[in-house]
Write an enzyme that holds these catalytic residues in place. Sequence first.
Site, PDB file in Angstrom:
ATOM      1  N   ARG A 105       0.871  -1.179   0.000  1.00  0.00           N
ATOM      2  CA  ARG A 105       0.000   0.000   0.000  1.00  0.00           C
ATOM      3  C   ARG A 105       0.904   1.225   0.000  1.00  0.00           C
ATOM      4  O   ARG A 105       1.674   1.440   0.941  1.00  0.00           O
ATOM      5  CB  ARG A 105      -0.902   0.005   1.230  1.00  0.00           C
ATOM      6  CG  ARG A 105      -1.812   1.250   1.332  1.00  0.00           C
ATOM      7  CD  ARG A 105      -2.597   1.194   2.624  1.00  0.00           C
ATOM      8  NE  ARG A 105      -3.377   2.405   2.863  1.00  0.00           N
ATOM      9  CZ  ARG A 105      -4.638   2.595   2.493  1.00  0.00           C
ATOM     10  NH1 ARG A 105      -5.252   1.643   1.820  1.00  0.00           N
ATOM     11  NH2 ARG A 105      -5.269   3.707   2.775  1.00  0.00           N
ATOM     12  N   HIS A 132      -7.130   1.044  -6.888  1.00  0.00           N
ATOM     13  CA  HIS A 132      -7.484   0.500  -5.570  1.00  0.00           C
ATOM     14  C   HIS A 132      -8.275  -0.797  -5.781  1.00  0.00           C
ATOM     15  O   HIS A 132      -9.462  -0.902  -5.445  1.00  0.00           O
ATOM     16  CB  HIS A 132      -8.317   1.518  -4.800  1.00  0.00           C
ATOM     17  CG  HIS A 132      -8.301   1.323  -3.313  1.00  0.00           C
ATOM     18  ND1 HIS A 132      -7.764   0.200  -2.706  1.00  0.00           N
ATOM     19  CD2 HIS A 132      -8.765   2.106  -2.288  1.00  0.00           C
ATOM     20  CE1 HIS A 132      -7.890   0.298  -1.406  1.00  0.00           C
ATOM     21  NE2 HIS A 132      -8.491   1.437  -1.121  1.00  0.00           N
ATOM     22  N   GLN A 135     -10.246  -2.759  -2.938  1.00  0.00           N
ATOM     23  CA  GLN A 135     -11.454  -2.027  -2.544  1.00  0.00           C
ATOM     24  C   GLN A 135     -12.622  -2.367  -3.451  1.00  0.00           C
ATOM     25  O   GLN A 135     -13.768  -2.473  -3.017  1.00  0.00           O
ATOM     26  CB  GLN A 135     -11.175  -0.524  -2.584  1.00  0.00           C
ATOM     27  CG  GLN A 135     -12.366   0.350  -2.207  1.00  0.00           C
ATOM     28  CD  GLN A 135     -12.655   0.344  -0.724  1.00  0.00           C
ATOM     29  OE1 GLN A 135     -11.767   0.556   0.089  1.00  0.00           O
ATOM     30  NE2 GLN A 135     -13.906   0.094  -0.363  1.00  0.00           N
ATOM     31  N   ASP A 228     -16.026   9.745  -1.812  1.00  0.00           N
ATOM     32  CA  ASP A 228     -14.719   9.548  -1.189  1.00  0.00           C
ATOM     33  C   ASP A 228     -14.268  10.909  -0.662  1.00  0.00           C
ATOM     34  O   ASP A 228     -14.856  11.951  -0.991  1.00  0.00           O
ATOM     35  CB  ASP A 228     -13.732   9.009  -2.237  1.00  0.00           C
ATOM     36  CG  ASP A 228     -12.406   8.542  -1.638  1.00  0.00           C
ATOM     37  OD1 ASP A 228     -12.301   8.463  -0.390  1.00  0.00           O
ATOM     38  OD2 ASP A 228     -11.472   8.271  -2.406  1.00  0.00           O
ATOM     39  N   CYS A 268     -15.751   4.632   0.954  1.00  0.00           N
ATOM     40  CA  CYS A 268     -14.625   3.747   1.280  1.00  0.00           C
ATOM     41  C   CYS A 268     -13.936   4.119   2.593  1.00  0.00           C
ATOM     42  O   CYS A 268     -13.099   3.356   3.072  1.00  0.00           O
ATOM     43  CB  CYS A 268     -13.621   3.711   0.126  1.00  0.00           C
ATOM     44  SG  CYS A 268     -13.042   5.321  -0.408  1.00  0.00           S
ATOM     45  N   ARG A 313     -14.151  -5.470   3.125  1.00  0.00           N
ATOM     46  CA  ARG A 313     -12.748  -5.414   2.726  1.00  0.00           C
ATOM     47  C   ARG A 313     -12.012  -6.671   3.181  1.00  0.00           C
ATOM     48  O   ARG A 313     -11.185  -7.227   2.448  1.00  0.00           O
ATOM     49  CB  ARG A 313     -12.050  -4.183   3.343  1.00  0.00           C
ATOM     50  CG  ARG A 313     -12.495  -2.833   2.830  1.00  0.00           C
ATOM     51  CD  ARG A 313     -12.162  -2.601   1.372  1.00  0.00           C
ATOM     52  NE  ARG A 313     -10.780  -2.885   1.028  1.00  0.00           N
ATOM     53  CZ  ARG A 313      -9.735  -2.110   1.346  1.00  0.00           C
ATOM     54  NH1 ARG A 313      -9.908  -0.999   2.030  1.00  0.00           N
ATOM     55  NH2 ARG A 313      -8.513  -2.438   0.959  1.00  0.00           N
TER      56      ARG A 313
END
Length: 333
Positions: A105, A132, A135, A228, A268, A313
């Site tokens: 990440r 991502h 996700q 987001d 998210c 997730r």
Amino acid sequence: MFQGRNFLKEIDFTADELNYLIDFSIHLKDLKKRGIPHEYLKGQNICLLFEKTSTRTRSAFTVAANDLGAAPEFLGANDIQLGKKESVEDTARVLGSMFDGIEFRGFSQEMVEDLGKYAGVPVWNGLTDEWHPTQMIADYMTLKENFGELKGKKLVYCGDGRNNVANSLFITGAIIGVNVTIASPEELFPDEELVAKAQEYAKESGAKIEITSDIKSAVKDADALYTDVWVSMGEEDKFEERINLLKPYQINKELTDLIEGDYIILHCLPAFHDTETVYGKDVLDKFGISEMEITDEVFRSEQARQFDQAENRMHSIKAIMAVTNGNLFIPKA
């Protein structure tokens, strides 16, 4: 088949493969809820590389690894020499010789691609500035849990249309047949080449991909609204600019009242829906607003699914790790 493959970006996978991951995530969630063990990675060691801070991604990979019978090892930005005193290639070769899989990440997509090229073990992208992908499996899993199907559903993303989440949402939707609208100011429209690529996928899947600055017309027939944060990690100096651009794209009661059917809200996380954070207090002091991309009223509404999405997730990451490193029998994917 998935075994031994990296999971770096959605365009590396077919619609059947992405749908399989979504369905397998739902299956693993069911096993978890019923207390049925599923230690597909028993005896393995998993490396978790984090350049960027994280709540959900780190927790999800850690719990997923443990549930799969593997041992996770966290290495933060100050723990390793990645790209500083040691090249990405050299680091990848060292870690690949010790670990059975590597999560990354961070900022650079090129870095995670190089890790995948040289490690010799599966590498999973927990987030970069461009993509991502982990996700996305959780997001579309949440959509399917709520509506029973994905094909033909409409998801409207409201906000910064050129960040990694927006990129991944409309590309993934285009591949698997979900209609995705990006509602964003023109200054923050997604990259034209990426949109063109999405349109190519959409021709095959039957999806409709739309980019628009007219948020009110965009949301009327939405099945899901998604937003987001207005300022991504590494862009903290842009708060004033983004607030001025994105205030009309806030998800609020006025906007949701325009929707003509049942819908859900996705985010998210983290979300700036109140002033219970340092950032929230700072934005209130400097700019006089107490809510940014989503209002507290909508965040706490009965349509909100962001905490189901956050839990998912872990289930989706577990599915990704299992299929790429667990020697599962998958007759068709």
